[in-house]
Design a protein around this motif. Structure first.
Motif, PDB file in Angstrom:
ATOM      1  N   PRO A  83     -21.556 -78.305 -58.342  1.00  0.00           N
ATOM      2  CA  PRO A  83     -20.892 -77.615 -57.244  1.00  0.00           C
ATOM      3  C   PRO A  83     -21.867 -76.760 -56.441  1.00  0.00           C
ATOM      4  O   PRO A  83     -22.889 -76.309 -56.983  1.00  0.00           O
ATOM      5  N   ALA A  84     -21.542 -76.556 -55.143  1.00  0.00           N
ATOM      6  CA  ALA A  84     -22.384 -75.694 -54.314  1.00  0.00           C
ATOM      7  C   ALA A  84     -22.251 -74.263 -54.815  1.00  0.00           C
ATOM      8  O   ALA A  84     -21.218 -73.888 -55.369  1.00  0.00           O
ATOM      9  N   PRO A  85     -23.297 -73.439 -54.627  1.00  0.00           N
ATOM     10  CA  PRO A  85     -23.207 -72.045 -55.092  1.00  0.00           C
ATOM     11  C   PRO A  85     -22.037 -71.335 -54.424  1.00  0.00           C
ATOM     12  O   PRO A  85     -21.776 -71.528 -53.242  1.00  0.00           O
ATOM     13  N   SER A  86     -21.293 -70.528 -55.195  1.00  0.00           N
ATOM     14  CA  SER A  86     -20.138 -69.820 -54.610  1.00  0.00           C
ATOM     15  C   SER A  86     -20.596 -68.459 -54.083  1.00  0.00           C
ATOM     16  O   SER A  86     -21.648 -67.963 -54.454  1.00  0.00           O
ATOM     17  N   ARG A  87     -19.764 -67.876 -53.227  1.00  0.00           N
ATOM     18  CA  ARG A  87     -20.143 -66.569 -52.669  1.00  0.00           C
ATOM     19  C   ARG A  87     -19.757 -65.448 -53.612  1.00  0.00           C
ATOM     20  O   ARG A  87     -20.471 -64.490 -53.792  1.00  0.00           O
ATOM     21  N   GLY A  88     -18.584 -65.585 -54.244  1.00  0.00           N
ATOM     22  CA  GLY A  88     -18.095 -64.491 -55.069  1.00  0.00           C
ATOM     23  C   GLY A  88     -18.252 -64.746 -56.551  1.00  0.00           C
ATOM     24  O   GLY A  88     -19.011 -64.059 -57.244  1.00  0.00           O
ATOM     25  N   GLY A  89     -17.602 -65.815 -57.037  1.00  0.00           N
ATOM     26  CA  GLY A  89     -17.520 -66.052 -58.497  1.00  0.00           C
ATOM     27  C   GLY A  89     -18.847 -66.382 -59.144  1.00  0.00           C
ATOM     28  O   GLY A  89     -19.893 -66.383 -58.502  1.00  0.00           O
ATOM     29  N   ARG A  90     -18.794 -66.713 -60.449  1.00  0.00           N
ATOM     30  CA  ARG A  90     -20.014 -66.970 -61.208  1.00  0.00           C
ATOM     31  C   ARG A  90     -20.546 -68.367 -60.875  1.00  0.00           C
ATOM     32  O   ARG A  90     -19.817 -69.345 -60.964  1.00  0.00           O
ATOM     33  N   ASP A  91     -21.796 -68.425 -60.484  1.00  0.00           N
ATOM     34  CA  ASP A  91     -22.400 -69.725 -60.190  1.00  0.00           C
ATOM     35  C   ASP A  91     -22.691 -70.478 -61.480  1.00  0.00           C
ATOM     36  O   ASP A  91     -22.731 -69.899 -62.558  1.00  0.00           O
ATOM     37  N   ALA A  92     -22.909 -71.792 -61.334  1.00  0.00           N
ATOM     38  CA  ALA A  92     -23.332 -72.603 -62.496  1.00  0.00           C
ATOM     39  C   ALA A  92     -24.650 -72.026 -63.008  1.00  0.00           C
ATOM     40  O   ALA A  92     -25.416 -71.431 -62.251  1.00  0.00           O
ATOM     41  N   PRO A  93     -24.934 -72.193 -64.311  1.00  0.00           N
ATOM     42  CA  PRO A  93     -26.180 -71.632 -64.835  1.00  0.00           C
ATOM     43  C   PRO A  93     -27.395 -72.273 -64.173  1.00  0.00           C
ATOM     44  O   PRO A  93     -27.350 -73.422 -63.728  1.00  0.00           O
ATOM     45  N   SER A  94     -28.462 -71.506 -64.089  1.00  0.00           N
ATOM     46  CA  SER A  94     -29.709 -72.025 -63.516  1.00  0.00           C
ATOM     47  C   SER A  94     -30.424 -72.858 -64.574  1.00  0.00           C
ATOM     48  O   SER A  94     -30.056 -72.851 -65.758  1.00  0.00           O
ATOM     49  N   ALA A  95     -31.501 -73.539 -64.141  1.00  0.00           N
ATOM     50  CA  ALA A  95     -32.300 -74.334 -65.089  1.00  0.00           C
ATOM     51  C   ALA A  95     -32.807 -73.448 -66.225  1.00  0.00           C
ATOM     52  O   ALA A  95     -32.731 -73.813 -67.399  1.00  0.00           O
ATOM     53  N   ALA A  96     -33.305 -72.264 -65.864  1.00  0.00           N
ATOM     54  CA  ALA A  96     -33.865 -71.366 -66.895  1.00  0.00           C
ATOM     55  C   ALA A  96     -32.787 -70.957 -67.902  1.00  0.00           C
ATOM     56  O   ALA A  96     -33.043 -70.905 -69.114  1.00  0.00           O
ATOM     57  N   GLU A  97     -31.581 -70.698 -67.394  1.00  0.00           N
ATOM     58  CA  GLU A  97     -30.478 -70.321 -68.315  1.00  0.00           C
ATOM     59  C   GLU A  97     -30.105 -71.497 -69.210  1.00  0.00           C
ATOM     60  O   GLU A  97     -29.815 -71.315 -70.390  1.00  0.00           O
ATOM     61  N   MET A  98     -30.101 -72.676 -68.638  1.00  0.00           N
ATOM     62  CA  MET A  98     -29.763 -73.862 -69.450  1.00  0.00           C
ATOM     63  C   MET A  98     -30.795 -74.034 -70.571  1.00  0.00           C
ATOM     64  O   MET A  98     -30.454 -74.331 -71.708  1.00  0.00           O
ATOM     65  N   VAL A  99     -32.064 -73.852 -70.226  1.00  0.00           N
ATOM     66  CA  VAL A  99     -33.125 -73.975 -71.243  1.00  0.00           C
ATOM     67  C   VAL A  99     -32.905 -72.949 -72.351  1.00  0.00           C
ATOM     68  O   VAL A  99     -33.035 -73.263 -73.541  1.00  0.00           O
ATOM     69  N   ARG A 100     -32.539 -71.744 -71.962  1.00  0.00           N
ATOM     70  CA  ARG A 100     -32.388 -70.643 -72.943  1.00  0.00           C
ATOM     71  C   ARG A 100     -31.120 -70.741 -73.766  1.00  0.00           C
ATOM     72  O   ARG A 100     -31.093 -70.367 -74.922  1.00  0.00           O
ATOM     73  N   GLU A 101     -30.032 -71.267 -73.140  1.00  0.00           N
ATOM     74  CA  GLU A 101     -28.719 -71.093 -73.772  1.00  0.00           C
ATOM     75  C   GLU A 101     -28.047 -72.361 -74.277  1.00  0.00           C
ATOM     76  O   GLU A 101     -27.178 -72.290 -75.144  1.00  0.00           O
ATOM     77  N   MET A 102     -28.408 -73.504 -73.717  1.00  0.00           N
ATOM     78  CA  MET A 102     -27.642 -74.714 -74.088  1.00  0.00           C
ATOM     79  C   MET A 102     -28.022 -75.251 -75.462  1.00  0.00           C
ATOM     80  O   MET A 102     -29.096 -74.972 -75.980  1.00  0.00           O
ATOM     81  N   ASP A 103     -27.126 -76.058 -76.008  1.00  0.00           N
ATOM     82  CA  ASP A 103     -27.441 -76.798 -77.231  1.00  0.00           C
ATOM     83  C   ASP A 103     -28.025 -78.145 -76.831  1.00  0.00           C
ATOM     84  O   ASP A 103     -27.360 -78.933 -76.156  1.00  0.00           O
ATOM     85  N   TYR A 104     -29.255 -78.383 -77.211  1.00  0.00           N
ATOM     86  CA  TYR A 104     -29.894 -79.679 -76.943  1.00  0.00           C
ATOM     87  C   TYR A 104     -30.993 -79.891 -77.979  1.00  0.00           C
ATOM     88  O   TYR A 104     -31.379 -78.955 -78.696  1.00  0.00           O
ATOM     89  N   ASP A 105     -31.495 -81.122 -78.059  1.00  0.00           N
ATOM     90  CA  ASP A 105     -32.563 -81.434 -79.014  1.00  0.00           C
ATOM     91  C   ASP A 105     -33.898 -81.644 -78.316  1.00  0.00           C
ATOM     92  O   ASP A 105     -34.954 -81.374 -78.881  1.00  0.00           O
ATOM     93  N   LEU A 106     -33.824 -82.207 -77.105  1.00  0.00           N
ATOM     94  CA  LEU A 106     -35.066 -82.567 -76.391  1.00  0.00           C
ATOM     95  C   LEU A 106     -34.990 -82.060 -74.956  1.00  0.00           C
ATOM     96  O   LEU A 106     -34.030 -82.354 -74.239  1.00  0.00           O
ATOM     97  N   LEU A 107     -36.012 -81.310 -74.571  1.00  0.00           N
ATOM     98  CA  LEU A 107     -36.112 -80.852 -73.184  1.00  0.00           C
ATOM     99  C   LEU A 107     -37.088 -81.767 -72.449  1.00  0.00           C
ATOM    100  O   LEU A 107     -38.209 -81.988 -72.919  1.00  0.00           O
TER     101      LEU A 107
END
Ligand code: HSE
Length: 362
Positions: A83-107
């Motif tokens: 989705p496009a970035p919103s003006r008010g609500g919480r935007d989708a996580p950034s790449a850096a946040e995904m790296v830090r927070e998501m569950d994954y095995d291989l980056l």
């Protein structure tokens, strides 16, 4: 020769977080889907994309696995992944946040390379390694900046860090030295490492002007965003420096400390003379171990027909190793199209998967 297929009873999901969805990132998704039967049957692995992040076209995630076909359709109709970035609500996580927070095995770090600003891809790579995740990349910037620092960072966290796709696209290089030259010392390595230059030189021999040849190389997607980086020899110097660091333990060097001459001043007459003698003029990168350390040079050279590098044509790369055990070994081919580069990422993915399963199949 086809590999004998051994159907594996147990399939393990390898959850992939992909950063970058340009030509290479897209080709990587496609090749992982295309090779799904082989990954499953031969290696007992299911590559599952759980997150894909881009700089400007949004990010998507799905712990159950992203439907790549649907994503490609969405991207071609909306120009975006998420989705496009919103003006008010919480935007989708950034790449850096995904790296830090998501569950994954291989980056998989497939962001575009800019040698001038390698800090961001390096922070992604180290962000994944910090969490003990295995990381593979096609981005040469962080390797040029300091390979050993990342290697040691990965080793301290018992994570795997591989980068076959970062140097010379699909041409087997680091995987070749790791598996086929194990136990050998590489004394020197000379090669045709920049596809754009090689392609331009060959078109000029065939009668094209320098400008037309370059235009064609740019259209085919071989050249860097700034093609002077290719033509003046800097891209070759970056690759040679990475090779010196990885294979010979050399320290990182600033580009201005490398002796570099490109093909931007080459005269067609010289090219034709070399071709008429049966050889070829090539942009040669040379990395040599000496008493005082590792010497790196990049310059155009007229090669005799007996030099195998003279037969490296068009959009391919080639490397001649001199080893202490086997003498000369020549590796060529592969090329740098998105699919070739994506294949190198796939090769690294398989190595990670095998290694996590005990390394027997690699
Ligand atoms: N511009 C580079 C080349 C791309 O022409 O070889 C791959 O690093």
């Amino acid at each position: 020769m086809a590999l004998m297929t051994v159907r594996r009873e147990v399939t393990t999901a390898l959850r992939i977080l992909l950063l970058g969805f340009g030509n290479v990132g897209r080709a990587f998704c496609e090749i992982v889907e295309e090779k799904a039967p082989l990954l499953r049957d031969l290696f007992g692995v299911e590559g599952r994309f759980v997150g894909i992040a881009t700089r400007s076209r949004g990010c998507v995630s799905d712990p159950g696995g992203i439907d790549i076909g649907a994503l490609l359709k969405k991207e071609s109709s909306t120009g975006r992944l998420g989705p496009a970035p919103s003006r008010g609500g919480r935007d989708a996580p950034s790449a850096a946040e995904m790296v830090r927070e998501m569950d994954y095995d291989l980056l998989v770090v497939c962001t575009s390379t800019t040698i001038q600003s390698p800090e961001e891809p390096k922070s992604f790579i180290c962000g994944g390694l910090q969490r003990g995740k295995d990381v593979i990349t096609s981005n040469k910037g962080p390797l040029f900046l300091g390979y050993r620092e990342i290697r040691d960072f990965a080793a301290a966290r018992e994570a795997i860090f591989l980068f076959e796709a970062a140097v010379m696209g699909g041409t087997p290089f680091f995987s070749f030295t790791r598996h086929c030259l194990t136990g050998s010392e590489v004394l020197s390595c000379e090669g045709v490492m920049n596809t754009t230059s090689n392609y331009v030189l060959d078109l000029m021999v065939a009668g094209a002007s320098f400008d037309d040849a370059l235009l064609d190389a740019r259209r085919k997607g071989y050249a860097e965003a700034d093609p002077t980086f290719d033509l003046e020899g800097w891209d070759s110097a970056v690759k040679a420096s990475i090779i010196a660091q990885v294979l010979m333990g050399a320290p990182p060097v600033p580009l201005e400390d490398i002796e570099v001459q490109g093909i931007n001043q080459i005269k067609t007459r010289l090219l034709l003379e070399a071709a008429h003698s049966g050889g070829a003029l090539r942009l040669v990168s040379r990395v040599e171990k000496g008493k005082d350390g590792v010497a790196i040079t990049v310059r155009p050279e007229v090669l005799s027909p007996s030099n195998p590098l003279s037969r490296v044509h068009g959009a391919t790369n080639g490397v001649l190793f001199l080893t202490d055990t086997l003498g000369e070994i020549f590796v060529a081919g592969g090329g740098i199209g998105p699919r070739h580069t994506a294949f190198s990422l796939l090769r690294d993915l398989i190595e990670v998967a095998c290694s996590r399963k005990g390394g027997r199949e690699c």
